[in-house]
Design a protein around this motif. Structure first.
Motif, PDB file in Angstrom:
ATOM      1  N   ASP A  52      -2.406   7.988  -2.157  1.00 20.56           N
ATOM      2  CA  ASP A  52      -2.054   6.731  -2.801  1.00 20.56           C
ATOM      3  C   ASP A  52      -0.739   6.246  -2.201  1.00 20.56           C
ATOM      4  O   ASP A  52       0.049   7.037  -1.671  1.00 20.56           O
ATOM      5  CB  ASP A  52      -1.918   6.906  -4.315  1.00 20.56           C
ATOM      6  CG  ASP A  52      -1.968   5.585  -5.069  1.00 20.56           C
ATOM      7  OD1 ASP A  52      -2.174   4.537  -4.409  1.00 20.56           O
ATOM      8  OD2 ASP A  52      -1.802   5.599  -6.295  1.00 20.56           O
ATOM      9  N   LEU A  53      -0.524   4.916  -2.285  1.00 21.43           N
ATOM     10  CA  LEU A  53       0.724   4.334  -1.779  1.00 21.43           C
ATOM     11  C   LEU A  53       1.787   4.348  -2.873  1.00 21.43           C
ATOM     12  O   LEU A  53       1.494   4.069  -4.048  1.00 21.43           O
ATOM     13  CB  LEU A  53       0.499   2.906  -1.306  1.00 21.43           C
ATOM     14  CG  LEU A  53      -0.406   2.694  -0.101  1.00 21.43           C
ATOM     15  CD1 LEU A  53      -0.371   1.234   0.313  1.00 21.43           C
ATOM     16  CD2 LEU A  53      -0.003   3.576   1.059  1.00 21.43           C
ATOM     17  N   ILE A  54       2.994   4.647  -2.474  1.00 28.69           N
ATOM     18  CA  ILE A  54       4.107   4.579  -3.423  1.00 28.69           C
ATOM     19  C   ILE A  54       4.256   3.158  -3.939  1.00 28.69           C
ATOM     20  O   ILE A  54       4.578   2.936  -5.113  1.00 28.69           O
ATOM     21  CB  ILE A  54       5.415   5.060  -2.749  1.00 28.69           C
ATOM     22  CG1 ILE A  54       5.282   6.518  -2.316  1.00 28.69           C
ATOM     23  CG2 ILE A  54       6.607   4.888  -3.687  1.00 28.69           C
ATOM     24  CD1 ILE A  54       6.441   7.044  -1.511  1.00 28.69           C
ATOM     25  N   ASP A  55       3.979   2.167  -3.053  1.00 33.09           N
ATOM     26  CA  ASP A  55       4.105   0.762  -3.459  1.00 33.09           C
ATOM     27  C   ASP A  55       3.114   0.386  -4.562  1.00 33.09           C
ATOM     28  O   ASP A  55       3.306  -0.615  -5.255  1.00 33.09           O
ATOM     29  CB  ASP A  55       3.884  -0.153  -2.246  1.00 33.09           C
ATOM     30  CG  ASP A  55       5.032  -0.054  -1.240  1.00 33.09           C
ATOM     31  OD1 ASP A  55       6.065   0.551  -1.594  1.00 33.09           O
ATOM     32  OD2 ASP A  55       4.884  -0.572  -0.114  1.00 33.09           O
ATOM     33  N   ASN A  56       2.038   1.154  -4.712  1.00 33.36           N
ATOM     34  CA  ASN A  56       1.048   0.851  -5.751  1.00 33.36           C
ATOM     35  C   ASN A  56       1.503   1.264  -7.147  1.00 33.36           C
ATOM     36  O   ASN A  56       0.919   0.849  -8.146  1.00 33.36           O
ATOM     37  CB  ASN A  56      -0.271   1.559  -5.457  1.00 33.36           C
ATOM     38  CG  ASN A  56      -0.991   0.986  -4.259  1.00 33.36           C
ATOM     39  OD1 ASN A  56      -0.708  -0.153  -3.840  1.00 33.36           O
ATOM     40  ND2 ASN A  56      -1.926   1.750  -3.695  1.00 33.36           N
ATOM     41  N   LEU A  57       2.524   2.085  -7.220  1.00 30.20           N
ATOM     42  CA  LEU A  57       2.967   2.603  -8.514  1.00 30.20           C
ATOM     43  C   LEU A  57       3.893   1.604  -9.197  1.00 30.20           C
ATOM     44  O   LEU A  57       4.755   0.997  -8.557  1.00 30.20           O
ATOM     45  CB  LEU A  57       3.700   3.928  -8.340  1.00 30.20           C
ATOM     46  CG  LEU A  57       2.895   5.064  -7.699  1.00 30.20           C
ATOM     47  CD1 LEU A  57       3.773   6.309  -7.581  1.00 30.20           C
ATOM     48  CD2 LEU A  57       1.644   5.368  -8.499  1.00 30.20           C
ATOM     49  N   ASN A  58       3.709   1.461 -10.488  1.00 27.61           N
ATOM     50  CA  ASN A  58       4.569   0.605 -11.283  1.00 27.61           C
ATOM     51  C   ASN A  58       5.636   1.487 -11.929  1.00 27.61           C
ATOM     52  O   ASN A  58       5.352   2.258 -12.840  1.00 27.61           O
ATOM     53  CB  ASN A  58       3.749  -0.124 -12.353  1.00 27.61           C
ATOM     54  CG  ASN A  58       4.594  -1.061 -13.196  1.00 27.61           C
ATOM     55  OD1 ASN A  58       5.688  -1.460 -12.782  1.00 27.61           O
ATOM     56  ND2 ASN A  58       4.091  -1.406 -14.366  1.00 27.61           N
ATOM     57  N   ARG A  59       6.838   1.400 -11.416  1.00 32.53           N
ATOM     58  CA  ARG A  59       7.955   2.212 -11.907  1.00 32.53           C
ATOM     59  C   ARG A  59       7.625   3.700 -11.855  1.00 32.53           C
ATOM     60  O   ARG A  59       7.459   4.352 -12.891  1.00 32.53           O
ATOM     61  CB  ARG A  59       8.329   1.817 -13.335  1.00 32.53           C
ATOM     62  CG  ARG A  59       8.824   0.393 -13.451  1.00 32.53           C
ATOM     63  CD  ARG A  59       9.168   0.071 -14.901  1.00 32.53           C
ATOM     64  NE  ARG A  59       9.617  -1.308 -15.046  1.00 32.53           N
ATOM     65  CZ  ARG A  59       9.925  -1.867 -16.210  1.00 32.53           C
ATOM     66  NH1 ARG A  59       9.859  -1.155 -17.330  1.00 32.53           N
ATOM     67  NH2 ARG A  59      10.320  -3.124 -16.262  1.00 32.53           N
ATOM     68  N   PRO A  60       7.467   4.257 -10.663  1.00 24.35           N
ATOM     69  CA  PRO A  60       7.145   5.690 -10.558  1.00 24.35           C
ATOM     70  C   PRO A  60       8.244   6.547 -11.169  1.00 24.35           C
ATOM     71  O   PRO A  60       9.429   6.286 -10.989  1.00 24.35           O
ATOM     72  CB  PRO A  60       7.033   5.918  -9.050  1.00 24.35           C
ATOM     73  CG  PRO A  60       7.836   4.806  -8.440  1.00 24.35           C
ATOM     74  CD  PRO A  60       7.664   3.629  -9.340  1.00 24.35           C
TER      75      PRO A  60
END
Length: 821
Positions: A455-463
């Motif tokens: 998965d992309l880090i950019d896909n996470l909402n407030r990781p």
């Protein structure tokens, strides 16, 4: 007042052996008086009595009871009437064998709603003394003779001071003295209340009856007022009238009086009697031909009277000290409460379990197994409704699209079809998984391996980073907590696990210090760990496109010594040394890579810049970098990977989106393509089909087996308690009270059997479903566990209540006469 209008009742109606047991009967009963139904056995008088008391139904006619007009059979209405207004004296007693004499009588007062225990005790003791049963009040009904049980049954009917007394052969099992005592009480009651009495004894009818109704073959053949003044001659076998016997011998002096009496005037064989007084004790020595010699004292039942027997006249026959006003219940608070306590029901259930036969215990054990199987079925069925984390790939908003490879190339959707369906910020992930090795930093030998979804880090909402920092460059990756934990915990499905602790990696911090490589031996480091329930490897966009390019087999035809390939989203022309930003499938090479390939001289003269470079196809430009890299447009790279896979196997495309519903709708507009949200439908369509085929029959079999097993258990319980149930119904206990008692019993047996099995299985399933290690098709959440518990209780209680429901559709008379359901 009771009025019967055109009553008809049949036994075996419309069959060859049909009996018209009540044939167009029309009668009106007064508000007081003793009405006798007289007739031979089988004439229908008891059946008519049962109809009057609401114990049985008729096929035609109506009954007017005070101001209530009753047509048909209304069980609740008759229960109220029988409970509050009618005292029923049954020919077969209908006593509850497990209760004492006192409790058998007190029961009807509690059934009436009397809660004053002092009043209950006074009333019970008074009526027991009136019928001569006070000294037996603590005995159980089964310890009494038939006559004694009949007197208790009479006391029970009279104790609540009913408006109407219905008596079916109340003196049938009594001796002459007790018959007289009981009939005196009944006659006294009839002065202010209506008594309807069934008997086949004409003397009883003529002595005590105010009105005699004769019945034959279900019809009233005579109905008249009783004007006969008949005396009643009864001889009590326990009383000896000495003046009616023959005196054979008498001797009297100051010290002794000895007499001999015989009921006959025949000569008596010689009798020798010696009286010996020693130590203030009288010894009697008898020598005679008589086989039986008995001593009359205070403990014997024989009473001697030095008088003649006198037949009692009409006044003496009806004279009694019984006062029904003492039993008046007016002014005493009545309230509805459970007649059979929860504790009593539990004790009966425990007794049933402990005393069950070997087959019964085997049946109870089978319920434990069925409870476990229901837990298993629920954990599998939950896959249709609840996300199964064991089967899920991601825990954020991904949409899966899939189609069948049996379609021809012309029928399959194209990359452009997907692009048209996707939103501007949607991301198609064509690198769904990857594996990495943890290697020794000195020897580069692999000692651990981990695998996870990409998965992309950019896909996470407030990781949520729980250890380390976000990845910042192309050689950094991040992993989820679930994936990290898999390195520290044993998998349920791995019988020879290698754990990180064996290699000195004890925590997240230790893990971040390790050297890792991918399948192409490219070196990475774990920069941080992100909170997630799924086993995921997080990449930056640069790293993702680099790995995607490497995995595109038709684009890579050289050894890894040539360089690292990764995709780009956008490059400005001023970043280039030579050439231009490609508008087609061309690539951009780094100046370092050109030197590595032997094209360094091309960098000195742009006019000789070739358009074709070995291994890369069309090259549009050069970018300055100290790395051996080739840049490919990300969109075109993705399309190439898509096209390479679309012809090779059944494509399953993961698309990240902020608007899953819109994307799913758009995808479903494409023919032969199915889109669904990964966090809602958690298994591929093929697995769903297999699971459906397997699960539905299994669930049906498990639920059906549990239902039928519990039905037969409660059926057998009810058969053993059908007498008790018939007594309760005959006395006016409402159906709901019986329902409650059986519900409690069913619930208790369910708890100690099915729920036990369900709980044990659920504990095991929770461990499987909550484990982040290995594959588990089971879902066990608080919601599914609660739903499963409810289902277990619903199945068992429904099955348990079915027999009693069927039984209670019968009238009290039918229940008492039929010992099966």
């Amino acid at each position: 007042m009771i009025q019967l209008n055109h009553l008809d009742k049949y036994f075996f109606k419309n069959k060859r052996n049909q009996i018209h047991v009540i044939d167009d009967v029309n009668l009106t009963f007064p508000t007081s008086g003793l009405v006798v139904l007289l007739g031979p056995s089988g004439s229908g008088k008891t059946t008519l009595l049962n109809v009057i008391g609401g114990l049985d139904r008729v096929e035609r006619g109506e009954i007017v009871f005070d101001d209530q007009v009753i047509r048909g059979y209304k069980a609740n209405q008759w229960d109220d009437i029988r409970n509050e207004k009618v005292g029923y004296i049954f020919q077969n007693y209908n006593l509850l064998p497990h209760l004492s004499v006192y409790e058998n009588i007190a029961f009807v007062l509690r059934l009436l709603g009397i809660t004053d225990e002092a009043k209950i005790e006074d009333s019970v003791h008074y009526i027991l003394k009136a019928v001569g049963m006070y000294k037996y009040r603590k005995k159980r009904a089964t310890q009494l003779s038939g006559g004694q049980q009949q007197r208790v049954a009479i006391a029970r009917a009279l104790v609540k001071n009913p408006e109407i007394v219905i008596a079916d052969e109340p003196t049938g099992n009594l001796d002459s003295k007790n018959t007289l005592d009981v009939m005196k009480i009944i006659k006294e009651i009839s002065k202010t209340k209506l008594v309807v009495l069934v008997t086949h004894e004409k003397d009883i009818a003529k002595i005590y009856g105010d009105r005699i109704i004769e019945i034959k073959d279900g019809k009233v053949i005579s109905d008249h007022e009783n004007t006969t003044k008949l005396d009643y001659e009864h001889i009590d076998d326990n009383i000896v009238y000495l003046k009616d016997m023959h005196e054979h011998f008498a001797h009297e002096d100051k010290q002794f009086e000895i007499k001999m009496f015989d009921e006959s005037n025949e000569p008596v064989d010689p009798v020798k009697v010696r009286l010996i007084v020693r130590n203030k004790t009288l010894y009697i020595d008898v020598d005679s031909s008589f086989q039986k010699v008995k001593l009359i004292d205070d403990n014997s039942n024989l009473i001697l009277k030095d008088e003649h027997y006198n037949k009692e006249d009409q006044q003496e026959l009806t004279e009694t000290t019984f006062d029904s006003n003492y039993l008046d219940l007016k002014g005493y608070k009545k309230q509805n409460k459970a007649l059979v306590s929860i504790k009593q029901i539990f004790m009966l259930a425990i007794q049933k379990v402990l005393q069950s036969t070997r087959k019964g215990k085997l049946l109870l054990f089978s319920f434990i197994i069925s409870g476990a199987m229901i837990a298993l079925a629920m954990s599998l069925a939950a896959n249709f409704f609840i996300p199964n984390k064991a089967l899920m790939v991601y825990d954020n908003d991904y949409v899966i699209a899939t189609y069948n490879t049996e379609l021809t190339a012309y029928q399959r959707p194209t990359y452009q079809d997907f692009k048209d369906a996707m939103g501007e910020n949607d991301f198609m992930n064509l690198l769904p998984s990857a594996s990495f090795d943890i290697v020794d930093q000195q020897t580069n030998a692999t000692f651990l391996n981990f695998f996870g979804a990409i998965d992309l880090i950019d896909n996470l909402n407030r990781p949520k980073v729980v250890e380390g920092v976000l990845a910042e460059n192309r050689n950094q990756i991040m992993i989820s907590t679930a994936l990290a934990e898999s390195l520290f915990k044993t998998s349920l499905f791995d019988f020879s696990p290698e754990l990180a602790q064996e290699y000195g990696i004890w925590n997240y911090s230790d893990l971040l210090k390790e050297k890792i490589v991918d399948n192409n031996q490219i070196e990475y480091e774990i920069s941080g760990i992100i909170k997630s329930n799924q086993k995921i490897i997080y990449l930056s966009k640069d790293t993702y496109y680099s790995m995607l390019t490497i995995n595109l087999s038709e684009q890579i035809t050289t050894s890894m010594a040539l360089g690292i390939y990764y995709g780009y989203n956008q490059i400005d022309s001023d970043q280039l040394i030579y050439g231009s930003v490609p508008t087609d499938d061309s690539v951009i090479l780094s100046d370092t890579l050109l030197t590595t390939l032997g094209y360094a001289s091309l960098l000195d003269d742009a006019t000789t810049w070739p358009q074709e470079v070995t291994y890369f196809g069309s090259v549009s430009g050069v970018v300055e970098s100290n790395l051996n890299i080739a840049l490919v447009d990300a969109n075109r790279l993705t399309e190439k990977v898509f096209n390479s896979r679309v012809n090779s196997y059944n494509l399953m495309v993961y698309i990240h989106t902020d608007n899953p519903r819109t994307l799913i709708n758009n995808i479903n507009q494409i023919d032969t393509l199915v889109g669904y949200k990964e966090s809602t439908f958690v298994i591929a369509q093929s697995m769903l089909d297999v699971t459906l085929t397997f699960m539905i029959p299994m669930i049906v079999i498990i639920f059906s087996t549990s239902f039928l097993g519990f039905y037969f258990l409660m059926h057998s319980t009810l058969i053993s308690r059908i007498y008790e149930t018939s007594v309760y119904r005959s006395l006016g206990m409402k159906k709901k009270d019986l329902f409650i008692s059986y519900i409690v019993e069913s619930s208790f047996i369910t708890t100690i059997t099915s729920i036990l099995g369900y709980t044990l299985a659920t504990i095991a399933l929770v461990k499987m479903s909550s484990s982040s290690l290995g594959f588990s098709p089971f879902i066990a959440t608080p919601v599914t566990i609660l739903i499963g518990l409810i289902i277990v209780y619903v199945i068992n209680i429904s099955a348990g209540m079915l027999p009693i429901s069927r039984l209670l559709r019968k009238t009290p008379s039918e229940i008492s006469s039929k010992y099966d359901i």
